[in-house]
Design a protein around this motif. Structure first.
Motif, short mmCIF file in Angstrom:
data_model
loop_
_atom_site.label_atom_id
_atom_site.label_comp_id
_atom_site.label_asym_id
_atom_site.label_seq_id
_atom_site.Cartn_x
_atom_site.Cartn_y
_atom_site.Cartn_z
N ARG A 11 0.90 -1.27 0.06
CA ARG A 11 -0.03 -0.01 -0.06
C ARG A 11 0.90 1.19 -0.13
N PHE A 12 0.63 2.17 -0.98
CA PHE A 12 1.57 3.32 -1.01
C PHE A 12 0.78 4.54 -0.60
N HIS A 13 1.03 5.34 0.37
CA HIS A 13 0.31 6.30 0.90
C HIS A 13 1.21 7.22 1.40
N PHE A 14 0.60 8.41 2.04
CA PHE A 14 1.06 9.36 2.61
C PHE A 14 0.35 9.74 3.76
N TYR A 15 1.02 10.35 4.58
CA TYR A 15 0.14 11.04 5.92
C TYR A 15 -0.04 12.49 5.90
N SER A 16 -1.27 12.86 6.38
CA SER A 16 -1.59 14.41 6.24
C SER A 16 -0.54 15.19 6.96
N GLY A 29 3.46 -3.21 3.78
CA GLY A 29 3.35 -4.58 3.28
C GLY A 29 3.97 -5.44 3.99
N ASP A 30 2.99 -6.82 4.67
CA ASP A 30 3.41 -7.70 5.32
C ASP A 30 4.17 -7.47 6.63
N GLY A 31 3.43 -6.18 7.07
CA GLY A 31 3.86 -5.71 8.46
C GLY A 31 5.15 -4.77 8.46
N ASN A 32 5.57 -4.54 7.37
CA ASN A 32 6.84 -3.74 7.07
C ASN A 32 6.46 -2.45 6.68
N GLU A 33 7.40 -1.58 6.65
CA GLU A 33 7.17 -0.07 6.16
C GLU A 33 8.25 0.42 5.60
N ALA A 34 8.15 1.48 4.52
CA ALA A 34 9.24 2.11 4.13
C ALA A 34 8.96 3.43 3.48
N LYS A 35 9.78 4.30 3.22
CA LYS A 35 9.45 5.51 2.90
C LYS A 35 10.33 5.81 1.70
N GLU A 45 13.66 5.17 4.44
CA GLU A 45 13.42 4.10 5.56
C GLU A 45 13.05 2.71 4.96
N ALA A 46 13.77 1.94 5.52
CA ALA A 46 13.31 0.53 5.13
C ALA A 46 12.91 -0.57 6.27
N GLY A 47 12.12 -0.08 7.09
CA GLY A 47 11.67 -1.08 8.00
C GLY A 47 11.02 -2.37 7.99
N GLY A 48 12.16 -3.17 7.94
CA GLY A 48 11.82 -4.67 7.62
C GLY A 48 11.82 -5.29 6.34
N PHE A 49 11.65 -4.54 5.22
CA PHE A 49 11.72 -5.13 4.01
C PHE A 49 12.90 -5.65 3.31
#
Length: 77
Positions: A11-16, A29-35, A45-49
């Protein structure tokens, strides 16, 4: 948090609250996060991928960068 795209289970998104940062996209995706920065397609950022996942994520961002930039500017205008 507007979702711009869902592809390959990511899921590709941004925060307000991202308004004051350079254009970028968050990926979950799959409990991981990246930026990923949209201007130079650099992973911030590559949290877990895995490296393989990150390569695919950057490929998707490159393919849809124009759409993501337009969504960013439309939302934060």
């Amino acid at each position: 948090m507007p979702t711009v795209l869902i592809k390959y289970g990511y899921r590709f998104h941004f925060y307000s609250g991202d308004r004051y940062e350079p254009p970028h996209i968050h990926v979950d995706g799959d409990g991981n996060e990246a930026k990923v920065w949209l201007t130079d397609l650099r992973v911030a950022e590559a949290g877990g991928f895995s490296q393989r996942d990150l390569k695919r994520i950057v490929e998707v961002v490159a393919e849809h960068r124009q759409q993501m930039m337009e969504a960013w500017h439309d939302y934060f205008a």
